[in-house]
Design an enzyme around this catalytic site. Structure first.
Site, short mmCIF file in Angstrom:
data_model
loop_
_atom_site.label_atom_id
_atom_site.label_comp_id
_atom_site.label_asym_id
_atom_site.label_seq_id
_atom_site.Cartn_x
_atom_site.Cartn_y
_atom_site.Cartn_z
N GLU A 1 -45.79 -44.52 -38.06
CA GLU A 1 -45.10 -45.85 -37.92
C GLU A 1 -46.16 -46.89 -37.86
OE1 GLU A 1 -42.78 -47.62 -37.35
OE2 GLU A 1 -40.70 -46.63 -36.49
N ASP B 1 -34.21 -48.95 -39.82
CA ASP B 1 -35.39 -49.04 -38.85
C ASP B 1 -36.33 -49.95 -39.24
OD1 ASP B 1 -37.74 -47.66 -37.53
OD2 ASP B 1 -36.87 -45.72 -38.21
N ASN C 1 -36.66 -51.85 -33.55
CA ASN C 1 -36.98 -51.56 -34.68
C ASN C 1 -36.65 -52.69 -35.65
OD1 ASN C 1 -38.35 -49.03 -35.10
ND2 ASN C 1 -36.53 -48.26 -34.71
#
Length: 295
Positions: free
Chosen positions: A21, A202, A151
């Protein structure tokens, strides 16, 4: 109907992360950084040489921002920390939800004003346990409450529009901002509703044209949206769960995408050989650098 374009890119690093991430390119060092949140690791790829380095962390880090030639900022489950580039030494900077040890930081991004938007969530993804905050210097302001999995935080090139989502709801939200501060000037509204489609909205990033590049988690793709919310392209990624894109390279004309294998069982991981790797999309983009954080 938008057709899906086949993957023309490559794997940038073969090593996998359980929860890759927070990718960002740092022009001051020429390095692409990203995290394995659950592995408590900051990953670094020196783009010109291809040298890959792992920096162990004492916490669950998720977002990195440049400050100056000597320091960076890291968001984590233990608050925000200053990181010395040369030594990796970490110094507490400001607390974030110190009263909620069950929470951690997740997605975040720098606003053009030099402020950070950072989302928090329960470590077990409990519904409504997190929030999204605005951090300007040491001033922390809560923007949105009852968020489950924050997100897709990103901003228009002029800083006048912000985007974010709660991946449990699967709506991308749009909100008008004061471009000088990054603070909302109105209420957010639904910009893209993906609740009836495959995959989850996302991480996202916005290019110089104002188009949004979004990682479709569980959909194995990167989606591109026009500033009015129309989907204009979909690009296949050779893994099921891409997590977040980032512009990188000297001209910010390349797109990197992190991914994860979190939540996949052994048989699913066997069938998804690239899960947890970081990729280059393989087509030119009109990206821009991330702003530096203003102390």
């Amino acid at each position: 109907m938008i057709s899906t374009e086949s993957f023309k890119g490559k794997v940038l690093v073969e090593e996998t992360q359980e929860l890759g991430e927070g990718p960002t390119f740092d022009p001051l060092s020429g390095s692409l950084f990203w995290f394995d949140i659950l592995g408590k690791t900051l990953c670094e790829l020196t783009v010109e040489t291809g040298v890959f380095t792992k920096h162990e962390l004492p916490f669950l880090g998720s977002v990195l921002a440049g400050i100056d030639k000597d320091r960076q900022l890291i968001a984590s489950d233990q608050g925000l920390f200053l990181r010395e580039r040369a030594s990796g030494v970490l110094t507490p900077y400001v607390s974030l939800e110190a009263d909620k040890p069950q929470n951690r930081s997740n997605d975040g991004r720098m606003h053009p004003s030099g402020a950070l938007w950072i989302g928090t969530m329960s470590k077990t993804a409990d519904t409504g346990a997190g929030a999204i905050y605005h951090v300007a210097g040491t001033q922390v302001s809560k923007l949105f409450e009852a968020v489950s999995i924050p997100n897709g935080i990103c901003f228009s090139p002029d800083g006048a529009v912000g985007y974010f989502n709660d991946s449990k709801v699967n709506h991308m939200m749009r909100v008008d901002l004061n471009p000088a501060t990054g603070m909302p000037t109105g209420a957010p509204s639904v910009f893209i509703d993906q609740s009836a489609r495959n995959g989850v909205i996302d991480g996202s990033v916005v290019d110089l044209e104002g188009t949004i590049w979004n990682a479709n988690w569980d959909g194995g793709a990167v989606d591109r949206y026009a500033p009015d919310g129309r989907q204009i392209a979909r690009y296949e990624i050779p893994t099921r769960r891409p997590t977040c894109p980032a512009f990188f390279g000297a001209g910010f004309d390349r797109l990197a995408i992190t991914s994860c294998w979190e939540g996949l069982d052994d048989s699913e991981r066997t069938g998804d050989v690239h899960a947890g790797k970081i990729f280059e999309l393989g087509l030119p983009v009109t990206g821009k650098p991330e702003p530096l954080f203003k102390l």
